[in-house]
Design a protein around this motif. Structure first.
Motif, PDB file in Angstrom:
ATOM      1  N   ILE A 120       6.940  14.647  -3.350  1.00  0.00           N
ATOM      2  CA  ILE A 120       7.040  16.093  -3.226  1.00  0.00           C
ATOM      3  C   ILE A 120       6.866  16.684  -1.618  1.00  0.00           C
ATOM      4  CG2 ILE A 120       5.518  18.415  -3.546  1.00  0.00           C
ATOM      5  CD1 ILE A 120       4.392  17.002  -6.380  1.00  0.00           C
ATOM      6  N   ASP A 121       6.217  16.069  -0.778  1.00  0.00           N
ATOM      7  CA  ASP A 121       6.236  16.286   0.408  1.00  0.00           C
ATOM      8  C   ASP A 121       7.458  16.265   1.239  1.00  0.00           C
ATOM      9  OD1 ASP A 121       3.586  16.795   0.347  1.00  0.00           O
ATOM     10  OD2 ASP A 121       2.599  15.129   1.223  1.00  0.00           O
ATOM     11  N   PHE A 154       7.007  24.029  11.409  1.00  0.00           N
ATOM     12  CA  PHE A 154       5.726  24.906  11.779  1.00  0.00           C
ATOM     13  C   PHE A 154       4.864  25.617  10.552  1.00  0.00           C
ATOM     14  CE2 PHE A 154       8.655  25.687  15.808  1.00  0.00           C
ATOM     15  CZ  PHE A 154       7.875  24.783  16.513  1.00  0.00           C
ATOM     16  N   PHE A 155       5.748  25.394   9.465  1.00  0.00           N
ATOM     17  CA  PHE A 155       5.150  26.090   8.240  1.00  0.00           C
ATOM     18  C   PHE A 155       4.684  25.251   7.178  1.00  0.00           C
ATOM     19  CE2 PHE A 155       8.050  28.815  10.535  1.00  0.00           C
ATOM     20  CZ  PHE A 155       7.513  30.022  10.514  1.00  0.00           C
ATOM     21  N   LEU A 156       3.508  25.441   6.443  1.00  0.00           N
ATOM     22  CA  LEU A 156       3.059  24.609   5.610  1.00  0.00           C
ATOM     23  C   LEU A 156       3.807  24.672   4.323  1.00  0.00           C
ATOM     24  CD1 LEU A 156      -0.785  25.764   6.032  1.00  0.00           C
ATOM     25  CD2 LEU A 156       0.325  23.474   7.069  1.00  0.00           C
ATOM     26  N   ASP A 157       4.332  25.667   3.987  1.00  0.00           N
ATOM     27  CA  ASP A 157       5.205  25.583   2.752  1.00  0.00           C
ATOM     28  C   ASP A 157       6.564  26.007   2.898  1.00  0.00           C
ATOM     29  OD1 ASP A 157       5.405  28.568   1.680  1.00  0.00           O
ATOM     30  OD2 ASP A 157       3.470  28.408   2.282  1.00  0.00           O
ATOM     31  N   ARG A 158       7.405  25.652   2.046  1.00  0.00           N
ATOM     32  CA  ARG A 158       8.958  25.889   2.080  1.00  0.00           C
ATOM     33  C   ARG A 158       9.382  27.301   2.248  1.00  0.00           C
ATOM     34  NH1 ARG A 158      13.138  21.933   1.299  1.00  0.00           N
ATOM     35  NH2 ARG A 158      15.028  23.053   1.093  1.00  0.00           N
ATOM     36  N   THR A 159       8.713  28.095   1.288  1.00  0.00           N
ATOM     37  CA  THR A 159       8.931  29.544   1.026  1.00  0.00           C
ATOM     38  C   THR A 159       8.751  30.132   2.384  1.00  0.00           C
ATOM     39  OG1 THR A 159       8.317  29.451  -1.446  1.00  0.00           O
ATOM     40  CG2 THR A 159       8.326  31.579  -0.342  1.00  0.00           C
ATOM     41  N   GLU A 175       9.867  18.872   0.140  1.00  0.00           N
ATOM     42  CA  GLU A 175       9.828  19.932   0.801  1.00  0.00           C
ATOM     43  C   GLU A 175      10.104  19.802   2.234  1.00  0.00           C
ATOM     44  OE1 GLU A 175       8.028  23.043  -0.136  1.00  0.00           O
ATOM     45  OE2 GLU A 175       8.591  22.523  -2.086  1.00  0.00           O
ATOM     46  N   ARG A 176      10.160  18.817   2.814  1.00  0.00           N
ATOM     47  CA  ARG A 176      10.499  18.558   4.267  1.00  0.00           C
ATOM     48  C   ARG A 176      12.073  18.590   4.607  1.00  0.00           C
ATOM     49  NH1 ARG A 176       6.255  15.028   4.377  1.00  0.00           N
ATOM     50  NH2 ARG A 176       7.905  13.400   4.071  1.00  0.00           N
ATOM     51  N   GLU A 177      12.808  18.240   3.287  1.00  0.00           N
ATOM     52  CA  GLU A 177      14.296  17.796   3.602  1.00  0.00           C
ATOM     53  C   GLU A 177      15.070  19.118   3.444  1.00  0.00           C
ATOM     54  OE1 GLU A 177      17.656  16.162   4.411  1.00  0.00           O
ATOM     55  OE2 GLU A 177      15.611  15.091   4.230  1.00  0.00           O
ATOM     56  N   TRP A 178      15.623  19.552   4.521  1.00  0.00           N
ATOM     57  CA  TRP A 178      16.311  20.919   4.286  1.00  0.00           C
ATOM     58  C   TRP A 178      18.034  20.185   4.790  1.00  0.00           C
ATOM     59  CZ3 TRP A 178      14.714  26.036   4.431  1.00  0.00           C
ATOM     60  CH2 TRP A 178      13.228  26.099   4.201  1.00  0.00           C
TER      61      TRP A 178
END
Length: 176
Positions: free
Chosen positions: A101-102, A148-153, A105-108
């Motif tokens: 999951i992590d 810099f952000f804790l969540d993807r949204t 979330e990190r993959e863009w």
């Protein structure tokens, strides 16, 4: 793929090769590859070589499709085998699932940024704008910004604002 790499480098190479073949062929058929780009030319060369090797000089598409599908099926089997091994223990499964999951979330992927750039270009009234070209020079900086952000949204909302501000400064606001 990290799970596979850690337990079997040979399996990781085989799976990576199959996925890279798909990516090269997709890029070859779906994008305008630049003759000035070494990366694009490498992908083009790899795709052409794969097509000749697996489909012959006349490009037998049935053979190419069968080879591509069997390669992907083999790669997916490798991933499933290693995933099942890692998640066999309930304690390890929780850790592995959270790590997956992590990682997701990190993959863009680059196309996610392209969509944001396209939306801003429309908002600013820019016509015939190439979002891919605009993104290419900024991709790594934008990916670092998301960290810099804790969540993807939250990361996506902030990045949309940053891209909008950057493009407004560079190209100006749409005049009505």
């Amino acid at each position: 793929m990290n799970i596979v790499r850690n337990s079997s480098p040979d399996d990781q190479k085989a799976a990576s090769r199959a996925f890279q073949d798909v990516q090269n062929i997709r890029t070859f058929h779906a994008h305008n590859l630049l003759s000035s780009s070494r990366s694009d030319q490498y992908k083009l060369t790899q795709a052409k070589a794969w097509l000749v090797q697996n489909g012959g000089a006349e490009r037998d598409w049935d053979r190419c499709t069968a080879k591509l599908c069997s390669g992907l099926a083999g790669a997916l089997d490798i991933l499933c085998t290693h995933w099942n091994r890692v998640t066999a223990s309930p304690e390890d499964a929780v850790t592995a699932i959270q790590a997956l999951i992590d990682a997701i979330e990190r993959e863009w992927e680059p196309h996610l940024f392209d969509r944001m750039v396209e939306e801003v270009a429309v908002t600013l009234g820019l016509s015939d704008f190439d979002p891919v070209k605009y993104r290419q020079a900024r991709l790594e900086d934008w990916r670092k910004t998301t960290e810099f952000f804790l969540d993807r949204t939250s990361a996506e909302a902030a990045l949309r604002r940053a891209i909008h501000q950057e493009m407004t400064i560079k190209f100006g606001a749409a005049s009505i």
